[in-house]
Design a protein around this motif. Structure first.
Motif, mmCIF file in Angstrom:
data_model
loop_
_atom_site.group_PDB
_atom_site.id
_atom_site.type_symbol
_atom_site.label_atom_id
_atom_site.label_comp_id
_atom_site.label_asym_id
_atom_site.label_seq_id
_atom_site.Cartn_x
_atom_site.Cartn_y
_atom_site.Cartn_z
ATOM 1 N N THR A 16 0.725 -0.972 0.081
ATOM 2 C CA THR A 16 0.082 -0.112 0.107
ATOM 3 C C THR A 16 0.910 1.323 0.107
ATOM 4 O O THR A 16 0.552 2.010 -0.622
ATOM 5 C CB THR A 16 -0.949 -0.024 1.154
ATOM 6 N N ILE A 62 -6.090 4.570 3.831
ATOM 7 C CA ILE A 62 -7.220 3.545 3.920
ATOM 8 C C ILE A 62 -7.873 2.980 2.809
ATOM 9 O O ILE A 62 -7.684 1.944 2.421
ATOM 10 C CB ILE A 62 -8.196 4.073 5.034
ATOM 11 N N TYR A 63 -8.169 4.077 1.815
ATOM 12 C CA TYR A 63 -8.668 3.664 0.465
ATOM 13 C C TYR A 63 -7.962 2.982 -0.333
ATOM 14 O O TYR A 63 -8.282 1.820 -1.117
ATOM 15 C CB TYR A 63 -9.013 4.799 -0.287
ATOM 16 N N GLU A 66 -7.571 -0.678 1.254
ATOM 17 C CA GLU A 66 -8.750 -1.566 0.989
ATOM 18 C C GLU A 66 -9.016 -1.838 -0.316
ATOM 19 O O GLU A 66 -9.705 -2.611 -0.929
ATOM 20 C CB GLU A 66 -10.109 -0.789 1.793
ATOM 21 N N SER A 67 -8.306 -1.067 -1.165
ATOM 22 C CA SER A 67 -8.550 -1.314 -2.620
ATOM 23 C C SER A 67 -7.592 -2.579 -3.036
ATOM 24 O O SER A 67 -7.787 -3.288 -4.113
ATOM 25 C CB SER A 67 -8.249 -0.075 -3.589
ATOM 26 N N SER A 69 -6.904 -5.078 -0.839
ATOM 27 C CA SER A 69 -7.518 -6.185 -0.360
ATOM 28 C C SER A 69 -8.689 -5.780 0.458
ATOM 29 O O SER A 69 -8.845 -5.096 1.165
ATOM 30 C CB SER A 69 -6.314 -6.707 0.696
ATOM 31 N N SER A 70 -9.773 -6.563 0.208
ATOM 32 C CA SER A 70 -10.966 -6.515 0.817
ATOM 33 C C SER A 70 -11.301 -7.311 2.149
ATOM 34 O O SER A 70 -12.140 -7.186 2.971
ATOM 35 C CB SER A 70 -11.980 -6.962 -0.172
ATOM 36 N N VAL A 72 -9.336 -6.599 4.748
ATOM 37 C CA VAL A 72 -8.831 -5.784 5.792
ATOM 38 C C VAL A 72 -9.658 -4.557 5.874
ATOM 39 O O VAL A 72 -10.040 -4.087 4.635
ATOM 40 C CB VAL A 72 -7.355 -5.611 5.915
ATOM 41 N N GLU A 73 -9.874 -3.964 7.019
ATOM 42 C CA GLU A 73 -10.689 -2.915 7.387
ATOM 43 C C GLU A 73 -9.952 -2.219 8.406
ATOM 44 O O GLU A 73 -9.731 -2.644 9.586
ATOM 45 C CB GLU A 73 -12.185 -2.977 7.871
ATOM 46 N N GLU A 75 -9.231 1.822 10.598
ATOM 47 C CA GLU A 75 -9.548 3.055 10.757
ATOM 48 C C GLU A 75 -8.222 3.724 11.484
ATOM 49 O O GLU A 75 -7.446 3.151 11.896
ATOM 50 C CB GLU A 75 -10.715 3.348 11.820
ATOM 51 N N PHE A 97 -8.383 -9.623 10.411
ATOM 52 C CA PHE A 97 -8.246 -10.115 8.918
ATOM 53 C C PHE A 97 -8.602 -11.202 8.624
ATOM 54 O O PHE A 97 -8.343 -12.290 8.818
ATOM 55 C CB PHE A 97 -6.704 -9.766 8.859
#
Length: 103
Positions: A16, A62-63, A66-67, A69-70, A72-73, A75, A97
């Motif tokens: 990332t 963050i964007y 997440e682009s 890998s879906s 992981v989330e 904040e 994850f």
């Protein structure tokens, strides 16, 4: 969801950072400072576009993550300004994850 392996998270965060820096450096450059079980800390340095809002740079990370890998989330947990053109941002992994493959 299962807990993310630190090597998986490390690889994803480093990838990332590569993508992020490709499009935003030298205006904003990201560097991994710390990797923890529940998150990671990134140093952002640069001139930053003041009219864009500094927070946008941190949210853009963050964007990008997440682009890739879906699975992981994350904040933003904490932001610390370390100099006029440098910030440390702690990101918190939400809910673990799922271990899915990067996109």
């Amino acid at each position: 969801m299962r807990s993310i392996a630190s090597t998986d998270l490390s690889k994803l965060v480093l990838r990332t950072i590569q993508v992020y820096n490709r499009y935003r450096s030298p205006e904003a450059t990201a560097k991994l400072l710390k990797l923890e079980k529940d998150g990671f800390t990134i140093k952002f340095a640069g001139s930053f576009c003041q009219s864009c809002g500094i927070q946008d740079y941190f949210e853009d990370f963050i964007y990008e993550l997440e682009s890739l890998s879906s699975a992981v989330e994350v904040e933003i947990g904490e932001i610390e300004q370390t100099s006029p053109q440098s910030f440390k941002v702690k990101y918190i992994v939400k809910g673990g994850f799922s271990g899915g493959k990067p996109r």
